[in-house]
Design a protein around this motif. Structure first.
Motif, PDB file in Angstrom:
ATOM      1  N   LEU A 105      55.866  29.304  18.082  1.00  0.00           N
ATOM      2  CA  LEU A 105      55.141  29.706  19.282  1.00  0.00           C
ATOM      3  C   LEU A 105      55.820  30.906  19.918  1.00  0.00           C
ATOM      4  O   LEU A 105      57.049  31.007  19.933  1.00  0.00           O
ATOM      5  CB  LEU A 105      55.077  28.557  20.290  1.00  0.00           C
ATOM      6  N   GLN A 106      55.005  31.804  20.458  1.00  0.00           N
ATOM      7  CA  GLN A 106      55.521  32.992  21.129  1.00  0.00           C
ATOM      8  C   GLN A 106      54.991  33.027  22.552  1.00  0.00           C
ATOM      9  O   GLN A 106      53.795  32.820  22.783  1.00  0.00           O
ATOM     10  CB  GLN A 106      55.090  34.272  20.400  1.00  0.00           C
ATOM     11  N   THR A 107      55.879  33.286  23.493  1.00  0.00           N
ATOM     12  CA  THR A 107      55.484  33.388  24.899  1.00  0.00           C
ATOM     13  C   THR A 107      55.476  34.846  25.319  1.00  0.00           C
ATOM     14  O   THR A 107      56.422  35.590  25.042  1.00  0.00           O
ATOM     15  CB  THR A 107      56.447  32.595  25.793  1.00  0.00           C
ATOM     16  N   VAL A 108      54.393  35.258  25.971  1.00  0.00           N
ATOM     17  CA  VAL A 108      54.271  36.641  26.432  1.00  0.00           C
ATOM     18  C   VAL A 108      53.965  36.654  27.918  1.00  0.00           C
ATOM     19  O   VAL A 108      53.494  35.673  28.497  1.00  0.00           O
ATOM     20  CB  VAL A 108      53.171  37.406  25.654  1.00  0.00           C
ATOM     21  N   ARG A 109      54.220  37.794  28.503  1.00  0.00           N
ATOM     22  CA  ARG A 109      53.954  38.025  29.925  1.00  0.00           C
ATOM     23  C   ARG A 109      52.500  38.435  30.083  1.00  0.00           C
ATOM     24  O   ARG A 109      52.003  39.297  29.361  1.00  0.00           O
ATOM     25  CB  ARG A 109      54.893  39.136  30.402  1.00  0.00           C
ATOM     26  N   MET A 110      51.796  37.815  31.031  1.00  0.00           N
ATOM     27  CA  MET A 110      50.382  38.112  31.249  1.00  0.00           C
ATOM     28  C   MET A 110      50.142  38.391  32.737  1.00  0.00           C
ATOM     29  O   MET A 110      50.148  37.479  33.555  1.00  0.00           O
ATOM     30  CB  MET A 110      49.514  36.938  30.797  1.00  0.00           C
ATOM     31  N   PRO A 111      49.958  39.654  33.119  1.00  0.00           N
ATOM     32  CA  PRO A 111      49.661  39.954  34.517  1.00  0.00           C
ATOM     33  C   PRO A 111      48.253  39.474  34.900  1.00  0.00           C
ATOM     34  O   PRO A 111      47.321  39.505  34.090  1.00  0.00           O
ATOM     35  CB  PRO A 111      49.752  41.485  34.596  1.00  0.00           C
ATOM     36  N   LEU A 112      48.101  39.025  36.130  1.00  0.00           N
ATOM     37  CA  LEU A 112      46.815  38.651  36.710  1.00  0.00           C
ATOM     38  C   LEU A 112      46.544  39.618  37.849  1.00  0.00           C
ATOM     39  O   LEU A 112      47.405  39.814  38.720  1.00  0.00           O
ATOM     40  CB  LEU A 112      46.868  37.213  37.232  1.00  0.00           C
ATOM     41  N   THR A 113      45.367  40.233  37.855  1.00  0.00           N
ATOM     42  CA  THR A 113      45.091  41.301  38.811  1.00  0.00           C
ATOM     43  C   THR A 113      43.759  41.096  39.512  1.00  0.00           C
ATOM     44  O   THR A 113      42.785  40.643  38.911  1.00  0.00           O
ATOM     45  CB  THR A 113      45.087  42.672  38.117  1.00  0.00           C
ATOM     46  N   TRP A 114      43.726  41.454  40.793  1.00  0.00           N
ATOM     47  CA  TRP A 114      42.510  41.362  41.600  1.00  0.00           C
ATOM     48  C   TRP A 114      42.256  42.726  42.253  1.00  0.00           C
ATOM     49  O   TRP A 114      43.185  43.369  42.758  1.00  0.00           O
ATOM     50  CB  TRP A 114      42.671  40.308  42.692  1.00  0.00           C
ATOM     51  N   PHE A 115      40.984  43.147  42.236  1.00  0.00           N
ATOM     52  CA  PHE A 115      40.608  44.473  42.746  1.00  0.00           C
ATOM     53  C   PHE A 115      39.551  44.342  43.840  1.00  0.00           C
ATOM     54  O   PHE A 115      38.655  43.488  43.755  1.00  0.00           O
ATOM     55  CB  PHE A 115      40.055  45.346  41.612  1.00  0.00           C
ATOM     56  N   ARG A 116      39.633  45.218  44.835  1.00  0.00           N
ATOM     57  CA  ARG A 116      38.655  45.234  45.927  1.00  0.00           C
ATOM     58  C   ARG A 116      37.521  46.202  45.619  1.00  0.00           C
ATOM     59  O   ARG A 116      37.690  47.199  44.918  1.00  0.00           O
ATOM     60  CB  ARG A 116      39.315  45.646  47.245  1.00  0.00           C
ATOM     61  N   GLU A 117      36.353  45.894  46.163  1.00  0.00           N
ATOM     62  CA  GLU A 117      35.196  46.783  46.038  1.00  0.00           C
ATOM     63  C   GLU A 117      35.405  48.026  46.895  1.00  0.00           C
ATOM     64  O   GLU A 117      35.980  47.957  47.983  1.00  0.00           O
ATOM     65  CB  GLU A 117      33.930  46.067  46.497  1.00  0.00           C
ATOM     66  N   LEU A 118      34.912  49.149  46.411  1.00  0.00           N
ATOM     67  CA  LEU A 118      34.975  50.372  47.216  1.00  0.00           C
ATOM     68  C   LEU A 118      34.046  50.281  48.412  1.00  0.00           C
ATOM     69  O   LEU A 118      34.331  50.824  49.483  1.00  0.00           O
ATOM     70  CB  LEU A 118      34.596  51.586  46.355  1.00  0.00           C
ATOM     71  N   GLU A 119      32.916  49.592  48.231  1.00  0.00           N
ATOM     72  CA  GLU A 119      31.968  49.377  49.318  1.00  0.00           C
ATOM     73  C   GLU A 119      31.588  47.907  49.355  1.00  0.00           C
ATOM     74  O   GLU A 119      31.501  47.248  48.310  1.00  0.00           O
ATOM     75  CB  GLU A 119      30.710  50.232  49.119  1.00  0.00           C
ATOM     76  N   ALA A 120      31.341  47.409  50.540  1.00  0.00           N
ATOM     77  CA  ALA A 120      30.974  46.005  50.682  1.00  0.00           C
ATOM     78  C   ALA A 120      29.609  45.738  50.042  1.00  0.00           C
ATOM     79  O   ALA A 120      28.728  46.608  50.024  1.00  0.00           O
ATOM     80  CB  ALA A 120      30.953  45.620  52.161  1.00  0.00           C
ATOM     81  N   ASP A 121      29.446  44.542  49.524  1.00  0.00           N
ATOM     82  CA  ASP A 121      28.162  44.097  48.950  1.00  0.00           C
ATOM     83  C   ASP A 121      27.640  45.077  47.901  1.00  0.00           C
ATOM     84  O   ASP A 121      26.466  45.460  47.904  1.00  0.00           O
ATOM     85  CB  ASP A 121      27.115  43.902  50.056  1.00  0.00           C
ATOM     86  N   SER A 122      28.500  45.482  46.999  1.00  0.00           N
ATOM     87  CA  SER A 122      28.124  46.489  46.014  1.00  0.00           C
ATOM     88  C   SER A 122      27.859  45.913  44.623  1.00  0.00           C
ATOM     89  O   SER A 122      27.928  46.628  43.637  1.00  0.00           O
ATOM     90  CB  SER A 122      29.205  47.567  45.938  1.00  0.00           C
ATOM     91  N   GLY A 123      27.550  44.614  44.561  1.00  0.00           N
ATOM     92  CA  GLY A 123      27.170  44.031  43.279  1.00  0.00           C
ATOM     93  C   GLY A 123      28.293  43.385  42.508  1.00  0.00           C
ATOM     94  O   GLY A 123      28.204  43.251  41.277  1.00  0.00           O
ATOM     95  N   PHE A 124      29.344  42.972  43.191  1.00  0.00           N
ATOM     96  CA  PHE A 124      30.447  42.296  42.523  1.00  0.00           C
ATOM     97  C   PHE A 124      30.566  40.832  42.941  1.00  0.00           C
ATOM     98  O   PHE A 124      31.621  40.225  42.783  1.00  0.00           O
ATOM     99  CB  PHE A 124      31.771  43.019  42.785  1.00  0.00           C
TER     100      PHE A 124
END
Length: 386
Positions: A222-241
Motif C-alpha cells: 500500500l502507498q499513502t499519498v498527500r491529497m489536497p482538498l480545495t473549495w472555491f468561491r463564485e465570482l458572482e452570486a447565484d451564478s449556476g454553481f
C-alpha cells in the motif's frame, strides 16, 4: 487460559473502522474500537465535507454490489438518527452524479459499461447536449460524452462518521480513543494488541487503520499519498454553481487526469479536486502531522478553472490536506491475509472508499462472523499480490 478483552477488536475508527464497529455491534458481537487519535480527527482521509457515492462503479464490476448495499445502509443510518434525535445533520443527499469523458475512457465509458452490466439506470448526453444542460462545464471535447446517474449522491463525511459511531455505541460497542496500537501479536486463538503502555487481547482483529495500516501489517503493498482538498468561491452570486446546476461529477481530461467535485450546498463553497491516477501523488508519511498547505497544493487545479469551470475565483477560499492509501491495482484490500482466522485487513480506500464504508463494514461483519456474504469479495483479497 487466555482471558479475552473482546471477541473482536477494530483498530482504526475512520470510515471503514467505524462502519465495521457499527455492523458488528448490530449483530450482537462483543466488539471494541480503538483509534490512536480523537474520533473525527483530520489527519487521515475521513473528512473533507463531501464524498460522491455512485452505483455504476467503473473500477471493477464487483464494487457495484458494495455500492448498492452502502446506499441502503446510509439511508437506514439516517432513519435511525431521525428516530433518536429529530432533525439530524444530513448524511446522504441523492442528487445524482455526472461522469464526463471519452466513451471508451475510464470515467464516462467505465460508468456506462458498469451501468449496462448491472442494470443501473443512467442517461447519456452528447458533448453539445452536456454543455447546454450543465453550462458550467466548458471546454468539453466533441468526442466526449456525459453519463448522468440519478441514483448517485453525496455523503457528508463528518456527520456520517459520527452517526456510525453513535449507532455502534447504541448497539453495545465500546470505543477507546487516544490509544495507539504499536504491534499486533498473534497468539493461540487470537491476537494481543500492544500500546505504548498496555495491551489487550481479542479473538479477532480488524485492521482498518488507513495510512497507518502498512506499519501494523508489513508486507502489504500500500502507498499513502498527500491529497489536497480545495473549495472555491463564485465570482458572482447565484451564478449556476448550486448543487442542482452543478452536481457531483468526475470528468476525465484529455491528459488523463480527472477533475472532480460538487456544487455549493449546506453553506459550503464549491468543492473541486484534481486526481492524477492510482498511486500518483506526493508520497506521504502518516507519522508526519504537518498538514500545512502551499500554492503547490492547488495551483495546477486553479490553472484549469478558466477553461474548464469558469466563473470561480482561481485562488481557493479554503484548502485542507487529506491522505489517500492505494493498492497497486487501485482496488480495495479486504480479507484475511494468508487465511489467518485471527485477522481481517481492510485498506486501500483511495479516493472512493468513504462512500462505500457501510457496505465494507457489512462485508467485514460477514467475514468475522463466518457469514456467507452476498457481495463478491475474492477480487479484494490481500493475498492477490502474492
Amino acid at each position: 487460559m487466555t482471558r479475552w478483552d473482546a471477541e473482536t477488536a477494530v483498530v482504526g475508527l475512520g470510515a471503514w473502522g467505524a462502519a465495521a464497529l457499527w455492523r458488528l455491534a448490530s449483530r450482537g458481537v462483543d466488539v471494541v474500537g480503538l483509534d490512536r487519535y480523537t474520533v473525527g480527527h483530520a489527519l487521515g482521509s475521513s473528512h473533507g465535507g463531501s464524498r460522491m457515492l455512485r452505483l455504476a462503479r467503473p473500477d471493477h464490476p464487483g464494487l457495484v454490489p458494495l455500492a448498492r448495499r452502502s446506499r441502503e445502509l446510509w439511508e437506514q443510518l439516517a432513519d435511525e438518527g431521525r428516530d433518536m434525535a429529530p432533525g439530524p445533520e444530513s448524511l446522504f443527499t441523492a442528487g445524482g452524479g455526472l461522469a464526463i469523458g471519452p466513451e471508451d475512457g475510464r470515467v464516462a465509458g467505465g460508468t456506462l459499461r458498469a451501468a449496462r452490466e448491472h442494470g443501473v439506470p443512467v442517461r447519456t448526453f452528447t458533448a453539445s447536449a452536456l454543455r447546454f444542460r450543465y453550462p458550467r462545464h466548458t471546454g468539453v471535447p466533441r468526442r466526449h460524452i456525459g453519463v448522468w446517474e440519478p441514483s448517485a449522491g453525496v455523503v457528508r463525511p463528518e456527520p456520517a462518521l459520527r452517526a456510525m459511531l453513535a449507532a455502534a455505541k447504541r448497539a453495545g460497542a465500546r470505543v477507546t480513543t487516544d490509544s495507539r496500537i504499536t504491534r499486533v501479536e498473534p497468539i493461540p486463538g487470537g491476537v494481543r494488541l500492544h500500546t505504548p503502555h498496555s495491551s489487550l487481547t481479542a479473538r479477532q482483529v480488524v485492521l482498518a487503520a488507513g495510512a497507518w495500516l502498512p506499519a501494523l501489517l508489513p508486507g502489504l503493498p500500500l502507498q499513502t499519498v498527500r491529497m489536497p482538498l480545495t473549495w472555491f468561491r463564485e465570482l458572482e452570486a447565484d451564478s449556476g454553481f448550486d448543487a442542482e446546476s452543478f452536481p457531483s461529477f468526475r470528468r476525465e481530461l484529455d491528459d488523463g487526469r480527472i477533475l472532480w467535485g460538487n456544487g455549493a450546498q449546506d453553506g459550503q463553497d464549491v468543492s473541486l479536486g484534481l486526481y492524477d491516477g492510482v498511486g500518483e501523488g506526493k508520497p506521504f508519511d502518516p507519522e508526519d502531522t504537518d498538514r500545512s498547505v502551499t500554492a503547490e497544493d492547488w495551483s495546477d487545479l486553479a490553472r484549469l478553472l478558466p477553461a474548464k469551470v469558469p466563473g470561480l475565483e482561481t485562488v481557493p477560499a479554503r484548502v485542507a490536506v487529506s491522505t489517500r492509501t492505494y493498492a497497486p491495482d487501485g482496488l480495495y484490500v479486504l480479507g484475511r491475509p494468508d487465511a489467518d482466522r485471527r485477522v481481517v485487513v481492510a485498506g486501500g480506500a483511495g479516493v472512493h472508499g468513504f462512500a462505500q464504508a457501510p457496505g465494507i463494514g457489512e462485508a467485514i461483519a460477514d467475514l468475522t462472523t463466518n457469514t456467507p456474504s452476498p457481495m463478491p469479495l475474492a477480487h479484494l483479497s490481500p493475498d492477490r499480490f502474492s
